[in-house]
Design a protein around this motif. Structure first.
Motif, mmCIF file in Angstrom:
data_model
loop_
_atom_site.group_PDB
_atom_site.id
_atom_site.type_symbol
_atom_site.label_atom_id
_atom_site.label_comp_id
_atom_site.label_asym_id
_atom_site.label_seq_id
_atom_site.Cartn_x
_atom_site.Cartn_y
_atom_site.Cartn_z
ATOM 1 N N LEU A 3 18.507 47.172 57.909
ATOM 2 C CA LEU A 3 20.087 46.955 58.228
ATOM 3 C C LEU A 3 20.255 45.560 58.661
ATOM 4 O O LEU A 3 19.052 45.093 59.128
ATOM 5 C CB LEU A 3 20.327 47.719 59.367
ATOM 6 N N ALA A 4 21.035 44.855 58.307
ATOM 7 C CA ALA A 4 21.535 43.425 58.520
ATOM 8 C C ALA A 4 22.970 43.337 58.756
ATOM 9 O O ALA A 4 23.581 43.971 58.502
ATOM 10 C CB ALA A 4 21.064 42.563 57.578
ATOM 11 N N ILE A 5 23.044 42.205 59.622
ATOM 12 C CA ILE A 5 24.500 41.875 59.634
ATOM 13 C C ILE A 5 24.725 40.559 59.314
ATOM 14 O O ILE A 5 23.993 39.558 59.408
ATOM 15 C CB ILE A 5 25.008 41.863 61.387
ATOM 16 N N LEU A 6 25.779 40.244 58.481
ATOM 17 C CA LEU A 6 26.250 39.184 57.757
ATOM 18 C C LEU A 6 27.559 39.199 57.426
ATOM 19 O O LEU A 6 28.281 40.002 57.614
ATOM 20 C CB LEU A 6 25.284 38.914 56.466
ATOM 21 N N ASN A 7 27.928 37.749 57.119
ATOM 22 C CA ASN A 7 29.475 37.575 56.733
ATOM 23 C C ASN A 7 29.272 36.807 55.415
ATOM 24 O O ASN A 7 28.241 36.391 54.920
ATOM 25 C CB ASN A 7 30.314 37.103 57.703
ATOM 26 N N ASN A 8 30.530 36.135 54.969
ATOM 27 C CA ASN A 8 30.360 35.670 53.526
ATOM 28 C C ASN A 8 29.748 34.063 53.967
ATOM 29 O O ASN A 8 29.229 33.611 52.993
ATOM 30 C CB ASN A 8 31.816 35.431 53.242
ATOM 31 N N SER A 9 29.918 33.509 54.919
ATOM 32 C CA SER A 9 29.314 32.399 55.496
ATOM 33 C C SER A 9 27.585 32.436 55.364
ATOM 34 O O SER A 9 26.942 31.375 54.447
ATOM 35 C CB SER A 9 29.689 31.576 56.407
ATOM 36 N N THR A 10 27.154 33.659 55.614
ATOM 37 C CA THR A 10 25.595 33.802 55.555
ATOM 38 C C THR A 10 25.349 33.702 53.889
ATOM 39 O O THR A 10 24.247 33.247 53.683
ATOM 40 C CB THR A 10 25.140 35.101 56.035
ATOM 41 N N VAL A 11 26.380 34.430 53.152
ATOM 42 C CA VAL A 11 25.704 34.213 51.718
ATOM 43 C C VAL A 11 26.029 32.709 50.936
ATOM 44 O O VAL A 11 25.156 32.257 50.263
ATOM 45 C CB VAL A 11 26.409 35.390 50.892
ATOM 46 N N THR A 12 27.107 32.333 51.505
ATOM 47 C CA THR A 12 27.664 31.030 50.822
ATOM 48 C C THR A 12 26.472 30.058 51.094
ATOM 49 O O THR A 12 26.172 28.912 50.344
ATOM 50 C CB THR A 12 28.838 30.805 51.066
ATOM 51 N N GLN A 13 26.106 29.880 52.311
ATOM 52 C CA GLN A 13 25.299 28.857 53.012
ATOM 53 C C GLN A 13 23.767 28.944 52.233
ATOM 54 O O GLN A 13 23.246 27.934 51.755
ATOM 55 C CB GLN A 13 25.171 29.011 54.459
ATOM 56 N N PHE A 14 23.541 30.174 51.879
ATOM 57 C CA PHE A 14 22.279 30.271 51.110
ATOM 58 C C PHE A 14 22.453 29.871 49.688
ATOM 59 O O PHE A 14 21.429 29.125 49.299
ATOM 60 C CB PHE A 14 22.004 31.918 50.908
ATOM 61 N N ILE A 15 23.427 29.940 49.035
ATOM 62 C CA ILE A 15 23.704 29.698 47.682
ATOM 63 C C ILE A 15 23.935 28.122 47.618
ATOM 64 O O ILE A 15 23.300 27.525 46.935
ATOM 65 C CB ILE A 15 25.006 30.372 47.101
ATOM 66 N N GLU A 16 24.421 27.587 48.756
ATOM 67 C CA GLU A 16 24.453 26.010 48.706
ATOM 68 C C GLU A 16 23.174 25.372 49.140
ATOM 69 O O GLU A 16 23.158 24.204 48.700
ATOM 70 C CB GLU A 16 25.546 25.831 49.827
ATOM 71 N N ASP A 17 22.399 26.174 49.392
ATOM 72 C CA ASP A 17 20.954 25.340 49.750
ATOM 73 C C ASP A 17 20.309 25.441 48.436
ATOM 74 O O ASP A 17 19.634 26.403 48.118
ATOM 75 C CB ASP A 17 20.449 26.210 50.779
ATOM 76 N N GLU A 18 20.564 24.441 47.606
ATOM 77 C CA GLU A 18 19.999 24.650 46.075
ATOM 78 C C GLU A 18 18.793 24.979 45.836
ATOM 79 O O GLU A 18 18.270 25.639 45.190
ATOM 80 C CB GLU A 18 20.568 23.442 45.417
ATOM 81 N N GLU A 19 17.676 24.284 46.841
ATOM 82 C CA GLU A 19 16.578 24.441 46.626
ATOM 83 C C GLU A 19 15.951 25.905 46.985
ATOM 84 O O GLU A 19 15.354 26.370 46.011
ATOM 85 C CB GLU A 19 15.609 23.545 47.685
ATOM 86 N N THR A 20 16.562 26.287 48.017
ATOM 87 C CA THR A 20 16.138 27.809 48.344
ATOM 88 C C THR A 20 16.503 28.624 47.328
ATOM 89 O O THR A 20 16.083 29.559 46.775
ATOM 90 C CB THR A 20 16.684 28.104 49.784
ATOM 91 N N PHE A 21 17.812 28.719 47.083
ATOM 92 C CA PHE A 21 18.366 29.361 46.050
ATOM 93 C C PHE A 21 17.782 29.488 44.850
ATOM 94 O O PHE A 21 17.505 30.522 44.122
ATOM 95 C CB PHE A 21 20.098 29.053 45.635
ATOM 96 N N ASP A 22 17.539 28.290 44.227
ATOM 97 C CA ASP A 22 16.612 27.996 42.908
ATOM 98 C C ASP A 22 15.379 28.646 42.962
ATOM 99 O O ASP A 22 14.899 29.337 42.080
ATOM 100 C CB ASP A 22 16.618 26.639 42.504
ATOM 101 N N GLY A 23 14.748 28.563 44.139
ATOM 102 C CA GLY A 23 13.310 29.224 44.196
ATOM 103 C C GLY A 23 13.460 30.762 44.091
ATOM 104 O O GLY A 23 12.769 31.310 43.564
ATOM 105 N N CYS A 24 14.620 31.368 44.789
ATOM 106 C CA CYS A 24 14.981 32.670 44.738
ATOM 107 C C CYS A 24 15.133 33.346 43.507
ATOM 108 O O CYS A 24 14.647 34.197 43.026
ATOM 109 C CB CYS A 24 15.953 33.168 45.598
ATOM 110 N N MET A 101 30.141 39.168 46.175
ATOM 111 C CA MET A 101 29.737 40.017 47.249
ATOM 112 C C MET A 101 30.231 39.404 48.399
ATOM 113 O O MET A 101 30.769 40.047 49.502
ATOM 114 C CB MET A 101 28.301 40.444 47.095
ATOM 115 N N ALA A 102 30.120 38.036 48.491
ATOM 116 C CA ALA A 102 30.259 37.426 49.866
ATOM 117 C C ALA A 102 31.727 37.553 49.812
ATOM 118 O O ALA A 102 32.265 37.741 51.195
ATOM 119 C CB ALA A 102 29.981 35.859 49.631
ATOM 120 N N ARG A 103 32.576 37.415 48.878
ATOM 121 C CA ARG A 103 34.288 37.446 49.020
ATOM 122 C C ARG A 103 34.396 38.952 49.570
ATOM 123 O O ARG A 103 35.215 39.010 50.332
ATOM 124 C CB ARG A 103 34.821 37.028 47.857
#
Length: 131
Positions: A3-24, A101-103
């Protein structure tokens, strides 16, 4: 599942961190690329999605829906039309799906049961690391 609590900014900030997202993306792509050829075949992608989505048996009506889904994925994301999805095409596909999904999640925090290896869980972990 966790179980996790999140909103769209949780997801968009993850994608905007190019290095982290690219590693994933690299990790996920490597897990799906069973034969290690640097490209995802329809079957490799089907097996990967099958871990997340119950696709049913050959006689199951959901199989036809799944077949149509995979055909559409390949039409849309196999930009060079070579019959396989390379790492860059996979990144584009993943980014579009996760942003959708974020939207859908929206601005208000929601509690979701999500797979521990999913992009959404990685987004939650990314947010927690930043706190």
């Amino acid at each position: 599942m966790r179980l996790a609590i999140l909103n769209n900014s949780t997801v968009t900030q993850f994608i905007e961190d190019e290095e982290t997202f690219d590693g994933c993306i690299g990790q996920s792509f490597a897990m799906l690329d069973a034969d290690g050829d640097g490209a995802l075949s329809r079957e490799e992608l089907r097996v990967g999605f099958g871990r997340v989505l119950p696709l049913g048996s050959v006689s199951d009506p959901r199989k036809e829906v799944a077949d149509n889904l995979f055909d559409e994925i390949f039409r849309r994301f196999d930009s060079d039309q070579n019959g396989a999805i390379d790492r860059q095409e996979f990144k584009s596909l993943s980014k579009e799906m996760v942003l959708a999904m974020a939207r859908g999640i929206g601005d208000l925090p929601v509690q979701l049961a999500i797979d521990r290896d999913s992009f959404l869980m990685r987004a939650v972990e990314h947010e927690l690391e930043r706190i």
